[in-house]
Design an enzyme around this catalytic site. Structure first.
Site, mmCIF file in Angstrom:
data_model
loop_
_atom_site.group_PDB
_atom_site.id
_atom_site.type_symbol
_atom_site.label_atom_id
_atom_site.label_comp_id
_atom_site.label_asym_id
_atom_site.label_seq_id
_atom_site.Cartn_x
_atom_site.Cartn_y
_atom_site.Cartn_z
ATOM 1 N N HIS A 161 76.888 36.751 43.192
ATOM 2 C CA HIS A 161 77.178 37.041 44.589
ATOM 3 C C HIS A 161 77.025 35.794 45.460
ATOM 4 C CE1 HIS A 161 76.205 41.608 44.033
ATOM 5 N NE2 HIS A 161 77.258 41.201 43.362
ATOM 6 N N SER A 199 82.480 41.739 42.933
ATOM 7 C CA SER A 199 81.494 41.459 43.985
ATOM 8 C C SER A 199 81.454 40.001 44.401
ATOM 9 C CB SER A 199 80.102 41.899 43.520
ATOM 10 O OG SER A 199 80.098 43.241 43.123
#
Length: 242
Positions: free
Chosen positions: A193, A147
């Site tokens: 992230h 991610s």
């Protein structure tokens, strides 16, 4: 109409300089790095499933435990975890969502940046996510997934659209939705992230805004500088963990 044999056309094409993208890469016909990354992630997932004997509980696999990012263990010399953790996934849905995003975003970005530059952005963004985890997560936290790198590609795509002066609403909306999901869904690494997003955006900006004169030198220097900075952050965070 005239007719040219295949060999004649091929010989002529060898003497014609191929066009380049805004990043200085040769124009490609199809993405290669993105399918290769998807295949690599899938192979690693299958290995963890085989080791764990479970599709959904693959995190119990020895390979998963050896490769996932645990700040305390990374600080104690297991440095490979800051990279290998980006190729692990918790169950099939985690893998599926990340690989779908990698394909949808990555294939366009690879065509603009070129294979080598795209891979550089991917790896640097992955390191950016890992650096953020090392700084802000406790020593016993366990983080895995592509991610951080995928968020880096989202940021990179936004930078490319900005450079082209193209509408950015869809990609900005995509980033916003994924940030919200990172906040509201349990077990999702918002910090990782955001680290990937910031670094991926910065790396892509260095590539597409580099001056045409000595472009490659500027690009290599910027990517090396970002990598050195991230490694320094990781080492510094490791010292605090210890």
């Amino acid at each position: 109409m005239g007719y040219q044999c295949v060999d004649c056309v091929a010989e002529g094409n060898r003497s014609v300089r191929r066009g380049t993208t805004m990043a200085g890469a040769e124009v490609a016909v199809r993405p290669i790095a993105v399918p290769a990354l998807i295949a690599l992630n899938a192979v690693v997932f299958v290995l963890t499933v085989a080791q764990a004997g479970s599709l959904n509980a693959n995190a119990a696999a020895p390979l998963f435990q050896q490769w996932s990012l645990i700040p305390g263990l990374a600080a104690n010399g297991q440095w490979w975890r800051v990279l290998t953790s980006g190729f692990l996934h918790y169950g099939p849905l985690h893998l599926l969502f990340n690989m779908m995003a990698l394909w949808l975003i990555g294939k366009d970005l690879e065509m603009v940046l070129g294979r080598a530059r795209f891979l550089a952005v991917y790896v640097v963004a992955l390191l950016g996510g890992s650096a953020a985890v090392m700084v802000f997560y406790p020593p016993n936290a366990q983080v895995a997934g592509a991610s951080g790198a995928v968020f880096g590609l989202m940021g990179g795509l936004a930078v490319v659209l900005r450079r082209l002066r193209a509408p950015m609403g869809q990609v900005i909306g995509l980033i916003a939705v994924n940030i919200v999901l990172s906040v509201v869904l349990p077990g999702v690494s918002l910090i990782g992230h955001l680290g990937g997003l910031v670094i991926g955006s910065a790396a892509t900006a260095a590539l597409v805004y580099a001056p045409a004169r000595n472009r490659l030198g500027y690009q290599v220097g910027a990517l090396v500088g970002l990598t050195v900075l991230l490694l320094a952050v990781i080492v510094g965070a490791a010292g605090l963990v210890l």
